[in-house]
Scaffold this motif. Structure first.
Motif: not given
Lengths: 255, 86
Positions: A194, B18, B22, B64, B68
């Motif tokens: 991350s 963040e 991504m 998130k 992932e």
């Protein structure tokens, strides 16, 4: 036991999602301007090292290593973002050509001796060359036991038990440290590096070295004669009815 | 309009960054991802109640994790296809 000193070698390769193109001279795959990332099998090895630590196995240190162009630093940062403590980067200029598995294994042997590593976890192969040799060669050079294609690793004191994937089943190996392990796809689920972890990884130490710092003979022994695209898949045909199908099958010699 | 809780504001901005990061690897492209992400955050910009903002943050954390998982599965399936179904 003082603890595990794990070395994880990683390679920067063309991203798995990119369709590789062959250069004009038909001697290699075009790498300029193509997205690169860490070899997916190496992500598995970093993850396994970090998980050993999280499982309360006494892990003293996790060192990531890469030999490659200056940009290989990015994959080392990713490795540290995933949980490696520090990194060693051996700069190899791009115009010098790629290192071969034997050359890398010779380098790694010296790194293992310098770092006093007692466990080396490598990806079973890189998705660009698909050589599947480096781990095995390193085990040979060091004369250490090896377990390739691991799908489960357990460490208990000095004993390492590895379940490995073999044709149509699994095999369980047990050996004493020091040891070489290469990872297979089903070993674990690598964590995502991350943004905050990448930022934190920038503070972790990264040592830069050159090939001159090692007494390893890495001159290439192989010459790539030709690289070719696989033949394009031929499209199928639609048949009108059963007779048409039987006719086609006869034509193809299947009946 | 009252300004939101500065602590939560900071958390939201960090989450946005963040998620943007991504999005760079999103299969449908960064532009697709960025526009939708922006829209999703902008539509909640009027929230002032701390409890509601916290719920929004939880939702973003969930998204998130989903992204992932999506990336992991995509990689796993591609590799599995390439190396195990020969």
């Amino acid at each position: 036991m003082s603890g595990l000193r794990i070395l994880v070698p990683v390679k920067r390769v063309i991203d798995y999602a990119v369709k590789p193109r062959i250069n004009r001279a038909n001697t290699a795959v075009e790498t300029a301007g193509v997205k690169h990332s860490m070899n997916p099998f190496d992500e598995l090895s970093i993850e396994e090292a970090v998980r050993l630590r999280e499982r309360k196995v006494p892990v003293e240190e996790i060192v990531a290593f890469s030999a490659g162009p200056p940009k290989a630093q990015d994959v080392l940062r990713t490795a540290m973002a995933m949980g490696a403590d520090r990194a060693i980067h051996v700069t190899v200029e791009e115009n010098k050509g790629d290192l071969e598995p034997l050359g890398v294994a010779k380098l790694l042997k010296q790194v293992v001796q310098q770092e006093k590593s007692n466990l080396v976890i490598l990806g079973k192969q890189s998705i660009d060359d698909d050589a599947n040799q480096t781990g095995q060669m390193l085990a040979g050079l060091l004369n250490w036991p090896q377990a390739t294609q691991a799908s489960k690793v357990t460490v208990e004191n000095e004993d390492v038990t590895v379940i490995r994937e073999v044709d149509g089943g699994v095999e369980t190996l047990k050996a004493k440290l020091p040891m070489i392990i290469t990872t297979d796809l089903r070993l674990n689920e690598p964590r995502y590096a991350s943004l905050p972890n990448i930022m934190k990884a920038k503070k972790k130490p990264l040592v830069k070295k050159t090939l001159a710092d090692f007494e390893a003979d890495v001159t290439p022994r192989l010459k790539t004669v030709k690289v070719q695209e696989p033949p394009p898949r031929k499209g199928g045909v639609k048949v009108e009815d059963v007779d048409g199908m039987i006719g086609k099958l006869k034509e193809l010699g299947a009946l | 309009m009252t300004s939101p809780n500065p602590n939560l504001r900071y958390q939201v901005i960090r989450l946005y960054k963040e998620l943007l990061y991504m999005g760079r690897e999103y299969p449908l492209g960064y532009d697709y991802f960025r526009q939708r992400l922006h829209k999703a955050f902008a539509s909640q910009a009027n929230l002032r109640d701390d409890e509601q903002i916290r719920r929004g943050i939880e939702r973003a954390e969930f998204v998130k994790k989903e992204i992932e998982a999506l990336y992991y599965l995509k990689k796993y399936r591609t590799l599995n296809r390439h190396y195990n179904n020969t």
